[in-house]
Design a protein around this motif. Sequence first.
Motif, PDB file in Angstrom:
ATOM      1  N   ALA A  58      -8.464  -4.059   1.645  1.00 31.25           N
ATOM      2  CA  ALA A  58      -8.517  -3.119   0.522  1.00 31.25           C
ATOM      3  C   ALA A  58      -7.938  -3.742  -0.748  1.00 31.25           C
ATOM      4  N   LEU A  59      -6.811  -4.447  -0.616  1.00 30.49           N
ATOM      5  CA  LEU A  59      -6.219  -5.110  -1.786  1.00 30.49           C
ATOM      6  C   LEU A  59      -7.137  -6.206  -2.307  1.00 30.49           C
ATOM      7  N   LEU A  60      -7.725  -6.968  -1.410  1.00 29.12           N
ATOM      8  CA  LEU A  60      -8.606  -8.059  -1.818  1.00 29.12           C
ATOM      9  C   LEU A  60      -9.857  -7.541  -2.507  1.00 29.12           C
ATOM     10  N   GLU A  61     -10.435  -6.492  -1.966  1.00 28.38           N
ATOM     11  CA  GLU A  61     -11.661  -5.951  -2.563  1.00 28.38           C
ATOM     12  C   GLU A  61     -11.402  -5.409  -3.956  1.00 28.38           C
ATOM     13  N   ALA A 118      -5.802  -9.648  15.643  1.00 27.68           N
ATOM     14  CA  ALA A 118      -5.949  -8.213  15.380  1.00 27.68           C
ATOM     15  C   ALA A 118      -4.802  -7.414  15.974  1.00 27.68           C
ATOM     16  N   THR A 119      -4.218  -7.893  17.072  1.00 28.73           N
ATOM     17  CA  THR A 119      -3.065  -7.228  17.663  1.00 28.73           C
ATOM     18  C   THR A 119      -1.898  -7.216  16.683  1.00 28.73           C
ATOM     19  N   GLY A 120      -1.669  -8.345  16.025  1.00 31.19           N
ATOM     20  CA  GLY A 120      -0.594  -8.432  15.045  1.00 31.19           C
ATOM     21  C   GLY A 120      -0.818  -7.530  13.848  1.00 31.19           C
ATOM     22  N   HIS A 121      -2.059  -7.411  13.408  1.00 27.32           N
ATOM     23  CA  HIS A 121      -2.364  -6.520  12.286  1.00 27.32           C
ATOM     24  C   HIS A 121      -1.987  -5.085  12.623  1.00 27.32           C
ATOM     25  N   GLU A 122      -2.325  -4.644  13.824  1.00 25.81           N
ATOM     26  CA  GLU A 122      -2.004  -3.270  14.216  1.00 25.81           C
ATOM     27  C   GLU A 122      -0.504  -3.095  14.424  1.00 25.81           C
ATOM     28  N   LYS A 167      -6.975  -4.320   7.664  1.00 28.61           N
ATOM     29  CA  LYS A 167      -7.601  -3.272   6.847  1.00 28.61           C
ATOM     30  C   LYS A 167      -6.929  -3.116   5.484  1.00 28.61           C
ATOM     31  N   ALA A 168      -5.601  -3.022   5.463  1.00 27.72           N
ATOM     32  CA  ALA A 168      -4.900  -2.875   4.189  1.00 27.72           C
ATOM     33  C   ALA A 168      -5.078  -4.114   3.319  1.00 27.72           C
ATOM     34  N   THR A 174       0.834  -1.206   0.000  1.00 26.37           N
ATOM     35  CA  THR A 174       0.000   0.000   0.000  1.00 26.37           C
ATOM     36  C   THR A 174       0.868   1.255   0.000  1.00 26.37           C
ATOM     37  N   ARG A 175       1.999   1.213   0.679  1.00 25.01           N
ATOM     38  CA  ARG A 175       2.907   2.361   0.712  1.00 25.01           C
ATOM     39  C   ARG A 175       3.903   2.355  -0.439  1.00 25.01           C
ATOM     40  N   GLY A 176       3.826   1.363  -1.300  1.00 23.23           N
ATOM     41  CA  GLY A 176       4.705   1.320  -2.466  1.00 23.23           C
ATOM     42  C   GLY A 176       6.130   0.936  -2.155  1.00 23.23           C
ATOM     43  N   LEU A 177       6.370   0.309  -1.006  1.00 25.21           N
ATOM     44  CA  LEU A 177       7.723  -0.079  -0.634  1.00 25.21           C
ATOM     45  C   LEU A 177       8.054  -1.469  -1.171  1.00 25.21           C
ATOM     46  N   SER A 178       9.304  -1.649  -1.545  1.00 28.23           N
ATOM     47  CA  SER A 178       9.764  -2.947  -2.044  1.00 28.23           C
ATOM     48  C   SER A 178       9.847  -3.933  -0.878  1.00 28.23           C
ATOM     49  N   PHE A 179       9.434  -5.172  -1.114  1.00 28.20           N
ATOM     50  CA  PHE A 179       9.459  -6.169  -0.038  1.00 28.20           C
ATOM     51  C   PHE A 179       9.573  -7.569  -0.613  1.00 28.20           C
ATOM     52  N   LEU A 180       9.952  -8.500   0.268  1.00 27.34           N
ATOM     53  CA  LEU A 180      10.020  -9.918  -0.065  1.00 27.34           C
ATOM     54  C   LEU A 180       9.525 -10.688   1.161  1.00 27.34           C
ATOM     55  N   VAL A 181       8.585 -11.617   0.955  1.00 24.96           N
ATOM     56  CA  VAL A 181       8.050 -12.444   2.035  1.00 24.96           C
ATOM     57  C   VAL A 181       8.601 -13.853   1.876  1.00 24.96           C
TER      58      VAL A 181
END
Length: 451
Positions: A70-73, A387-391, A66-67, A30-37
């Motif tokens: 948004a991507l899923l929707e 939900a704690t982890g999401h925040e 929440k983020a 969402t913030r446009g940052l490069s990442f690898l999981v």
Amino acid sequence: MMPLTPESPLPVLVIGGGPVGLAAAAHLATRGLSFLVLEAGGHVADSVRRWGHVRMFSPWRYNTDKAARALLERAGWVAPDPEHLPTGRELLRDYLEPLAAVPQIAPHLRLGVRAIALGREAQDKVSDAGRADLPFLVQVQTADGAVETLRAAAVIDCSGTWTAPNPLGAGGYAVPGEAAAADRFAYGIPDVLGGDRAAYAGRRVLVVGSGHSAINVLLDLLALKQEAPETAIAWAVRRADPQRAFAGGAADALPARGDLGSRAKAAVEEGAVTLLAPFRATAVEQGKDGGALTVSGTGAAGPVSTIADRVVVATGFRPALSFLREVRLGLDPALECAAALAPLIDPNLHSCGTVRPHGARDLAHPEPDFYIAGMKSYGRAPTFLLATGHEQVRSIVAMLAGDRQAADKVELELPETGICNTQLAGAVAPVLADTGGGCCPAPKKPVSCCG
């Protein structure tokens, strides 16, 4: 380091492709940052897959980020019924697998890749000079045994604790004979009504532990006993008074969670489950020719033992820290979580793990731009809600992006557990105010109440 931007040459490395790791990916995307999981298992959220038969006690409205939504929707996803209690399999099928497949995440997800060593480039943990400006180096092992080295600007460890269960021994170590009888032991929540049914039907089963995982196993065994009446169930808890294991009940704002304790208490009172309390295991001895196990321990009046064909150890989990040997960690010496978080979740003080909302600042370690999030962030503390982890990861990603205002504005609204008391010197203290370290019966502002 300077705040990360979409132009930063190195990615943020997210270790763990489970619910919190994928939520971190959603916020990074969402913030446009490069990442690898990196996901160690061959499938996304491999640990969730292992407890797929278990129904969660929190409904869907507490289990999605929440983020991520948004991507899923944007991809046409239709959210599940917010009041439905999903199983692990449903969490995978209806949320995590679709999330992993969205175009903003899928190209940046690697499966079957396990982190085995992490540190700074060409600098061990003793060296100070220019440390914060050096990239992270992570050694990973792929499914075929090959070892690769990756570079990263920052690291968020969301690898969880499911693969590091606590042993039978109350002292934190396996008891004598436990390893030799490993084929008769299960750790966590076995699928006694499904794939593991044959190992438990008609057998003498000892369940060790007093948390929600142990009670889940007990209730499944009780259902199995309806079909295989010869199944015998014993339940060993370390506390002399098992009432805290039954706590919550009707006072719990998550009815399914409160119902666990109520049903377990009824089963003990009706004699369907034999309660051993207190029981602190000291040894396991296997009978000749694969005969029954004798599990010895200490009780209120001295030595005690029980016979079992199978033992389920549901005594919690601990963080796997060996691959972080060269990272400067600021861990609480008891809980093995970030030092600032420890007083808020200490199970010696809190019966429900209630903490004020927390984010990047509370989760920070002496190693710049390194964070542990999700279940692993709680170290050995047993209480955590998704939900704690999401925040947590929302705040961490904001901090990495230099958005300190967003990182510090941490809000989280979760339900009461019905067991929100603070134990001090063996006495139940009054309920504390919502700005302190206790539990809040009617919070005036969002708080985290995990149980």
